[in-house]
Design a protein around this motif. Structure first.
Motif, PDB file in Angstrom:
ATOM      1  N   ARG A 100      10.711   2.075 -11.690  1.00  0.00           N
ATOM      2  CA  ARG A 100      11.197   1.124 -12.020  1.00  0.00           C
ATOM      3  C   ARG A 100      11.474  -0.659 -12.200  1.00  0.00           C
ATOM      4  NH1 ARG A 100      16.069   2.440 -11.687  1.00  0.00           N
ATOM      5  NH2 ARG A 100      16.495   4.772 -12.401  1.00  0.00           N
ATOM      6  N   MET A 101      11.719  -0.755 -10.414  1.00  0.00           N
ATOM      7  CA  MET A 101      11.837  -2.509 -10.578  1.00  0.00           C
ATOM      8  C   MET A 101      11.149  -3.117 -10.414  1.00  0.00           C
ATOM      9  SD  MET A 101      14.496  -2.113  -6.967  1.00  0.00           S
ATOM     10  CE  MET A 101      16.290  -1.371  -7.087  1.00  0.00           C
ATOM     11  N   ALA A 102      10.230  -2.633 -10.096  1.00  0.00           N
ATOM     12  CA  ALA A 102       8.509  -3.015  -9.779  1.00  0.00           C
ATOM     13  C   ALA A 102       7.578  -3.729 -11.891  1.00  0.00           C
ATOM     14  CB  ALA A 102       7.488  -2.334  -9.639  1.00  0.00           C
ATOM     15  N   SER A 103       7.870  -2.022 -12.432  1.00  0.00           N
ATOM     16  CA  SER A 103       7.280  -2.575 -13.553  1.00  0.00           C
ATOM     17  C   SER A 103       8.779  -3.285 -14.802  1.00  0.00           C
ATOM     18  CB  SER A 103       7.895  -1.073 -14.830  1.00  0.00           C
ATOM     19  OG  SER A 103       8.645  -0.489 -14.324  1.00  0.00           O
ATOM     20  N   GLU A 104      10.127  -3.939 -13.647  1.00  0.00           N
ATOM     21  CA  GLU A 104      10.806  -4.752 -14.390  1.00  0.00           C
ATOM     22  C   GLU A 104      10.604  -6.030 -14.381  1.00  0.00           C
ATOM     23  OE1 GLU A 104      13.906  -3.051 -13.423  1.00  0.00           O
ATOM     24  OE2 GLU A 104      14.533  -1.731 -15.641  1.00  0.00           O
ATOM     25  N   GLY A 105       9.295  -6.320 -13.239  1.00  0.00           N
ATOM     26  CA  GLY A 105       9.473  -8.293 -12.305  1.00  0.00           C
ATOM     27  C   GLY A 105       9.889  -7.381 -11.440  1.00  0.00           C
ATOM     28  N   HIS A 106      10.902  -6.929 -10.760  1.00  0.00           N
ATOM     29  CA  HIS A 106      11.674  -7.199  -9.711  1.00  0.00           C
ATOM     30  C   HIS A 106      10.807  -6.979  -8.725  1.00  0.00           C
ATOM     31  CE1 HIS A 106      14.804  -7.849 -12.178  1.00  0.00           C
ATOM     32  NE2 HIS A 106      14.472  -7.191 -12.760  1.00  0.00           N
ATOM     33  N   LEU A 107       9.439  -7.308  -8.191  1.00  0.00           N
ATOM     34  CA  LEU A 107       8.302  -7.574  -7.252  1.00  0.00           C
ATOM     35  C   LEU A 107       8.948  -7.492  -5.501  1.00  0.00           C
ATOM     36  CD1 LEU A 107       4.934  -8.618  -8.612  1.00  0.00           C
ATOM     37  CD2 LEU A 107       6.270  -6.108  -8.921  1.00  0.00           C
ATOM     38  N   ASN A 108       9.691  -8.089  -5.545  1.00  0.00           N
ATOM     39  CA  ASN A 108      10.165  -8.221  -4.357  1.00  0.00           C
ATOM     40  C   ASN A 108      11.558  -7.266  -3.366  1.00  0.00           C
ATOM     41  OD1 ASN A 108       9.166 -10.327  -3.454  1.00  0.00           O
ATOM     42  ND2 ASN A 108      10.227 -11.782  -3.906  1.00  0.00           N
ATOM     43  N   ASP A 109      11.988  -7.111  -4.370  1.00  0.00           N
ATOM     44  CA  ASP A 109      13.005  -5.741  -4.671  1.00  0.00           C
ATOM     45  C   ASP A 109      12.424  -4.695  -4.679  1.00  0.00           C
ATOM     46  OD1 ASP A 109      15.463  -7.786  -4.912  1.00  0.00           O
ATOM     47  OD2 ASP A 109      15.795  -6.800  -6.842  1.00  0.00           O
ATOM     48  N   ALA A 110      11.307  -4.672  -5.687  1.00  0.00           N
ATOM     49  CA  ALA A 110      10.786  -3.067  -5.362  1.00  0.00           C
ATOM     50  C   ALA A 110       9.599  -2.813  -4.182  1.00  0.00           C
ATOM     51  CB  ALA A 110       9.968  -3.000  -6.768  1.00  0.00           C
ATOM     52  N   ALA A 111       9.219  -3.518  -3.409  1.00  0.00           N
ATOM     53  CA  ALA A 111       8.533  -3.731  -1.841  1.00  0.00           C
ATOM     54  C   ALA A 111       9.608  -2.920  -0.905  1.00  0.00           C
ATOM     55  CB  ALA A 111       7.782  -5.197  -1.586  1.00  0.00           C
ATOM     56  N   LEU A 112      10.444  -4.154  -1.296  1.00  0.00           N
ATOM     57  CA  LEU A 112      11.703  -3.937  -0.593  1.00  0.00           C
ATOM     58  C   LEU A 112      12.810  -2.523  -0.306  1.00  0.00           C
ATOM     59  CD1 LEU A 112      13.788  -4.218   2.203  1.00  0.00           C
ATOM     60  CD2 LEU A 112      15.652  -5.552  -0.225  1.00  0.00           C
ATOM     61  N   VAL A 113      12.831  -1.828  -1.409  1.00  0.00           N
ATOM     62  CA  VAL A 113      12.714  -0.583  -1.803  1.00  0.00           C
ATOM     63  C   VAL A 113      11.861   0.619  -1.700  1.00  0.00           C
ATOM     64  CG1 VAL A 113      12.581   1.290  -3.765  1.00  0.00           C
ATOM     65  CG2 VAL A 113      14.074  -0.512  -4.335  1.00  0.00           C
ATOM     66  N   ALA A 114      10.530   0.366  -1.134  1.00  0.00           N
ATOM     67  CA  ALA A 114       9.303   0.654  -0.714  1.00  0.00           C
ATOM     68  C   ALA A 114       9.299   1.227   0.890  1.00  0.00           C
ATOM     69  CB  ALA A 114       7.683   0.469  -1.048  1.00  0.00           C
ATOM     70  N   THR A 115       9.665   0.315   1.870  1.00  0.00           N
ATOM     71  CA  THR A 115       9.768   0.445   2.634  1.00  0.00           C
ATOM     72  C   THR A 115      10.780   1.847   3.427  1.00  0.00           C
ATOM     73  OG1 THR A 115      11.941  -1.284   3.055  1.00  0.00           O
ATOM     74  CG2 THR A 115       9.374  -1.387   3.479  1.00  0.00           C
ATOM     75  N   LEU A 116      11.782   1.702   2.001  1.00  0.00           N
ATOM     76  CA  LEU A 116      12.699   3.596   2.853  1.00  0.00           C
ATOM     77  C   LEU A 116      11.707   4.560   2.350  1.00  0.00           C
ATOM     78  CD1 LEU A 116      15.428   3.156  -0.392  1.00  0.00           C
ATOM     79  CD2 LEU A 116      15.081   2.226   1.797  1.00  0.00           C
ATOM     80  N   LEU A 117      10.745   4.400   2.121  1.00  0.00           N
ATOM     81  CA  LEU A 117      10.058   5.233   2.167  1.00  0.00           C
ATOM     82  C   LEU A 117       8.512   5.577   3.263  1.00  0.00           C
ATOM     83  CD1 LEU A 117       8.678   6.234  -1.962  1.00  0.00           C
ATOM     84  CD2 LEU A 117      10.799   7.509  -0.312  1.00  0.00           C
ATOM     85  N   MET A 118       8.109   4.194   3.209  1.00  0.00           N
ATOM     86  CA  MET A 118       6.600   3.673   4.244  1.00  0.00           C
ATOM     87  C   MET A 118       7.224   2.294   5.170  1.00  0.00           C
ATOM     88  SD  MET A 118       4.474   2.329   1.263  1.00  0.00           S
ATOM     89  CE  MET A 118       2.759   1.703   2.283  1.00  0.00           C
TER      90      MET A 118
END
Length: 159
Positions: A100-118
């Motif tokens: 959701r964050m990435a598709s809304e254009g919030h790529l920095n936030d999405a990358a941070l969320v990704a670090t919860l998994l990997m």
């Protein structure tokens, strides 16, 4: 009692019926993909029905790459619920929030969320993929197609 690793990421944090349709479908596609070849075939068929020719192949490949990258780089096995389960586990919710964050254009936030998994090494790449997957998932949801189930490594099915 279940092994400790399968408890992490398993907590039910939402229900599919309270999510936007595209998000619920994304969870279902993640579950199907992780079930194995039968589920993956169903996801591919969904893309083929919703999108024209090569566009379907390109977009489903992006979904496949996103899931594979996350699963292969995960800190621990991802926990998911069965395809027919109405609740959404914590790992599944993180996946949806990332997309959701990435598709809304919030790529920095999405990358941070990704670090919860990997780990952080591929987080930016995952955020870019997630943006593409999210945009496509929203488009496909407007066309209203439902998936159904099969077993990826490094993924634990809860119920």
């Amino acid at each position: 009692m279940m092994p400790q690793h399968s408890e992490r990421g398993a907590a039910a944090v939402a229900v599919l019926s309270n999510m936007d349709p595209w998000e619920a479908n994304l969870v279902l596609n993640l579950r199907l993909w992780c079930e194995g070849s039968s589920g993956q075939s169903q996801v591919w068929n969904e893309y083929r029905k919703a999108l024209p020719g090569e566009h379907a192949t390109h977009e489903c490949h992006a979904f496949e790459t996103l899931v594979h990258t996350i699963v292969s780089s995960a800190h621990r096995p991802l926990v998911r619920h069965q395809v027919g389960c109405s609740c959404v586990g914590a790992d599944e919710a993180v996946f949806v929030n990332l997309v959701r964050m990435a598709s809304e254009g919030h790529l920095n936030d999405a990358a941070l969320v990704a670090t919860l998994l990997m780990g952080p090494a591929r987080a930016e790449h995952v955020a870019l993929l997630a943006g593409q997957v999210g945009a496509c998932a929203r488009k496909m949801s407007r066309q209203s197609i439902q998936p159904i189930p099969q077993t990826a490594q490094n993924v634990v099915r809860l119920h």
